[in-house]
Write an enzyme that holds these catalytic residues in place. Structure first.
Site, PDB file in Angstrom:
ATOM      1  N   GLY A 139     -32.938 -19.320  25.335  1.00  0.00           N
ATOM      2  CA  GLY A 139     -32.483 -20.461  26.127  1.00  0.00           C
ATOM      3  C   GLY A 139     -32.214 -21.724  25.313  1.00  0.00           C
ATOM      4  CB  ILE A 152     -38.267 -25.876  18.793  1.00  0.00           C
ATOM      5  CG1 ILE A 152     -37.432 -26.770  17.870  1.00  0.00           C
ATOM      6  CG2 ILE A 152     -37.681 -25.854  20.201  1.00  0.00           C
ATOM      7  CD1 ILE A 152     -35.973 -26.351  17.761  1.00  0.00           C
ATOM      8  CB  THR A 153     -42.964 -25.403  22.371  1.00  0.00           C
ATOM      9  OG1 THR A 153     -42.311 -26.216  23.358  1.00  0.00           O
ATOM     10  CG2 THR A 153     -43.919 -26.262  21.561  1.00  0.00           C
ATOM     11  N   GLY A 154     -41.182 -22.653  22.530  1.00  0.00           N
ATOM     12  CA  GLY A 154     -40.288 -21.809  23.333  1.00  0.00           C
ATOM     13  C   GLY A 154     -38.915 -21.694  22.705  1.00  0.00           C
ATOM     14  CB  ALA A 155     -37.764 -21.952  19.251  1.00  0.00           C
ATOM     15  CG  ASN A 156     -38.847 -16.774  22.766  1.00  0.00           C
ATOM     16  OD1 ASN A 156     -39.690 -17.646  22.950  1.00  0.00           O
ATOM     17  ND2 ASN A 156     -38.458 -15.950  23.725  1.00  0.00           N
ATOM     18  CE1 TYR A 201     -39.738 -26.218  35.706  1.00  0.00           C
ATOM     19  CE2 TYR A 201     -38.087 -27.092  37.205  1.00  0.00           C
ATOM     20  CZ  TYR A 201     -38.473 -26.721  35.928  1.00  0.00           C
ATOM     21  OH  TYR A 201     -37.596 -26.847  34.875  1.00  0.00           O
TER      22      TYR A 201
HETATM   23  N1  NAP Z   1     -32.468 -23.996  32.664  1.00  0.00           N
HETATM   24  C1  NAP Z   1     -32.348 -25.105  33.369  1.00  0.00           C
HETATM   25  O1  NAP Z   1     -31.465 -25.238  34.234  1.00  0.00           O
HETATM   26  C2  NAP Z   1     -33.297 -26.231  33.133  1.00  0.00           C
HETATM   27  C3  NAP Z   1     -33.117 -27.419  33.876  1.00  0.00           C
HETATM   28  C4  NAP Z   1     -33.991 -28.463  33.672  1.00  0.00           C
HETATM   29  C5  NAP Z   1     -35.018 -28.353  32.756  1.00  0.00           C
HETATM   30  N2  NAP Z   1     -35.201 -27.203  32.047  1.00  0.00           N
HETATM   31  C6  NAP Z   1     -36.321 -27.126  31.098  1.00  0.00           C
HETATM   32  O2  NAP Z   1     -35.841 -26.662  29.854  1.00  0.00           O
HETATM   33  C7  NAP Z   1     -36.925 -26.054  29.116  1.00  0.00           C
HETATM   34  C8  NAP Z   1     -36.442 -24.764  28.488  1.00  0.00           C
HETATM   35  O3  NAP Z   1     -36.158 -23.852  29.528  1.00  0.00           O
HETATM   36  P1  NAP Z   1     -34.975 -22.774  29.483  1.00  0.00           P
HETATM   37  O4  NAP Z   1     -34.075 -23.097  30.602  1.00  0.00           O
HETATM   38  O5  NAP Z   1     -34.447 -22.621  28.121  1.00  0.00           O
HETATM   39  O6  NAP Z   1     -35.820 -21.481  29.943  1.00  0.00           O
HETATM   40  P2  NAP Z   1     -36.136 -20.066  29.271  1.00  0.00           P
HETATM   41  O7  NAP Z   1     -34.876 -19.442  28.790  1.00  0.00           O
HETATM   42  O8  NAP Z   1     -36.946 -19.334  30.274  1.00  0.00           O
HETATM   43  O9  NAP Z   1     -37.042 -20.466  28.019  1.00  0.00           O
HETATM   44  C9  NAP Z   1     -38.353 -20.911  28.207  1.00  0.00           C
HETATM   45  C10 NAP Z   1     -39.128 -20.742  26.925  1.00  0.00           C
HETATM   46  O10 NAP Z   1     -40.488 -21.174  27.164  1.00  0.00           O
HETATM   47  C11 NAP Z   1     -41.348 -20.167  26.668  1.00  0.00           C
HETATM   48  N3  NAP Z   1     -42.654 -20.143  27.332  1.00  0.00           N
HETATM   49  C12 NAP Z   1     -42.941 -19.930  28.626  1.00  0.00           C
HETATM   50  N4  NAP Z   1     -44.273 -19.914  28.809  1.00  0.00           N
HETATM   51  C13 NAP Z   1     -44.837 -20.131  27.587  1.00  0.00           C
HETATM   52  C14 NAP Z   1     -46.163 -20.209  27.102  1.00  0.00           C
HETATM   53  N5  NAP Z   1     -47.217 -20.013  27.903  1.00  0.00           N
HETATM   54  N6  NAP Z   1     -46.375 -20.458  25.787  1.00  0.00           N
HETATM   55  C15 NAP Z   1     -45.328 -20.606  24.945  1.00  0.00           C
HETATM   56  N7  NAP Z   1     -44.051 -20.523  25.342  1.00  0.00           N
HETATM   57  C16 NAP Z   1     -43.811 -20.278  26.639  1.00  0.00           C
HETATM   58  C17 NAP Z   1     -40.605 -18.863  26.914  1.00  0.00           C
HETATM   59  O11 NAP Z   1     -41.174 -17.809  26.158  1.00  0.00           O
HETATM   60  P3  NAP Z   1     -41.025 -16.272  26.638  1.00  0.00           P
HETATM   61  O12 NAP Z   1     -39.623 -15.884  26.365  1.00  0.00           O
HETATM   62  O13 NAP Z   1     -42.044 -15.540  25.822  1.00  0.00           O
HETATM   63  O14 NAP Z   1     -41.350 -16.262  28.096  1.00  0.00           O
HETATM   64  C18 NAP Z   1     -39.218 -19.280  26.466  1.00  0.00           C
HETATM   65  O15 NAP Z   1     -39.145 -19.240  25.068  1.00  0.00           O
HETATM   66  C19 NAP Z   1     -38.067 -25.889  30.118  1.00  0.00           C
HETATM   67  O16 NAP Z   1     -39.042 -26.887  29.876  1.00  0.00           O
HETATM   68  C20 NAP Z   1     -37.402 -26.135  31.475  1.00  0.00           C
HETATM   69  O17 NAP Z   1     -38.306 -26.662  32.417  1.00  0.00           O
HETATM   70  C21 NAP Z   1     -34.353 -26.141  32.200  1.00  0.00           C
END
Ligand code: NAP
Length: 320
Positions: free
Chosen positions: A45, A39-43, A197
């Protein structure tokens, strides 16, 4: 788009999802013992919540993160909450082709199998155009191109482990743009955080569409999804971008905290696509609320999907 309009749209989305849209809860009891998931970005959200659920199901979970300290803290949490110690941290910065190649090399050398790849990491809406290490516009570079290269480099392992799955976390934000910006993929001619985006999330869906065609005849599937409006750290650039007066900022955060779903709820469609036994042969579709969802003409445009693939391949050069 004016900042006030964006503010109103965010509030409208929040209320729409709360009032009109249901919130799916994936109830399947599938186990993943002996299987490996990346899972990418698993730390944090959605990625972290998906990691907890899949670890509970017995999978070996590899958290692909760019920050060592945040990644280590998350892996400890995931182990403690799931009761599964087979959770590993591997460093991956999707904004660096070099880092992606190192990560894939390590995985291909050390892992026996890869059953599920979840392309989840992403960023949204920086106020000003910024570029990755390789000079790509950052959102397109991380959200689309980084995952494009990563998937390509892990494909042989996925094929070796088939039936296997690729899950692509896209967004309904792809609906904000009417077609792919193929003539300006790096947004050099014009930049708006929200539109770019949207382009990057449209690219996620077009990538899934084209990849599903290329995977025909294998038992590797790929599907894209919208997780809902989820209260995560994704909005970290929102204040910078909108630059609203403090009281409106507070009002927006308050509304979001009430109407947006939490990360666990946001992870449900990800989990469903990763494990649902009924989806074993479903590929090239777009999902929301744990079921196939209608999408836009732009997101089903096979010609543009192929064109985007060719451009992406030239930019990241998988065989380098
Ligand atoms: N939240 C929403 O309402 C929503 C709606 C539609 C789609 N999404 C999609 O859901 C996915 C997860 O997002 P989330 O809402 O959980 O956001 P989040 O809490 O900001 O999590 C995003 C994750 O991506 C990582 N990331 C960002 N840039 C990176 C890089 N260069 N290399 C590796 N990892 C990177 C972050 O790492 P760091 O912590 O180190 O920054 C974090 O682990 C995204 O693709 C987003 O577009 C979210």
């Amino acid at each position: 788009m004016s900042k006030f309009r964006i503010f109103i749209i965010i509030l409208a989305i929040a209320i729409y999802y709360f009032v009109i849209h249901g919130r799916c809860e994936y109830k399947g009891d599938e186990r993943l013992d002996g299987k490996t998931v990346i899972i990418t970005g698993a730390n944090t959200g959605i990625g972290k919540e998906a990691a907890i659920d899949l670890a509970r199901r017995g999978a070996r979970v590899i958290c692909a993160c760019r920050s060592k300290s945040r990644g280590e803290a998350a892996v400890e949490d995931i182990k403690n909450i799931s009761g599964n110690n087979n959770v590993a941290l591997k460093m991956l910065d999707l904004g660096s082709l070099n880092s992606i190649r190192q990560f894939a090399k390590d995985i291909n050398a050390k892992e026996e199998r890869l059953d599920v790849l979840i392309n989840n990491a992403g960023l949204a809406g920086p106020a000003y155009r910024d570029t990755t290490e390789d000079g790509f516009e950052r959102m397109m570079g991380v959200n689309h191109l980084g995952h494009f290269l990563l998937t390509d480099l892990l494909l042989d392992l996925l094929k070796k482990s088939q039936p296997s799955r690729i899950v692509v976390v896209s967004s309904n934000a792809h609906r904000m743009v009417s077609s792919m910006n193929l003539d300006d993929l790096m947004s050099e001619k014009s930049y708006s955080g929200t539109s770019v985006y949207g382009y990057s999330k449209l690219a996620n869906i077009l990538f899934s569409l084209e990849m599903s065609k290329r995977l025909k005849g294998t038992s590797v599937t790929i599907n894209a999804l919208h997780p809902g409006a989820v209260m995560t750290e994704l909005g970290r650039h929102l204040d910078d971008y909108l630059q609203l007066p403090p009281f409106l900022n507070k009002a927006m955060r308050w509304t979001m905290s009430i109407f947006f779903r939490d990360s666990r709820q946001g992870a449900q469609t990800v989990i469903c696509l990763a494990v649902d036994r009924n989806l074993e042969s479903v590929s090239g579709k777009y999902f929301a609320e744990c079921k196939i969802s209608e999408t836009t003409a732009a997101a089903t445009n096979e010609t543009e999907a192929k064109m985007l693939w060719d451009i992406s391949e030239k930019l990241v050069n998988p065989s380098a």
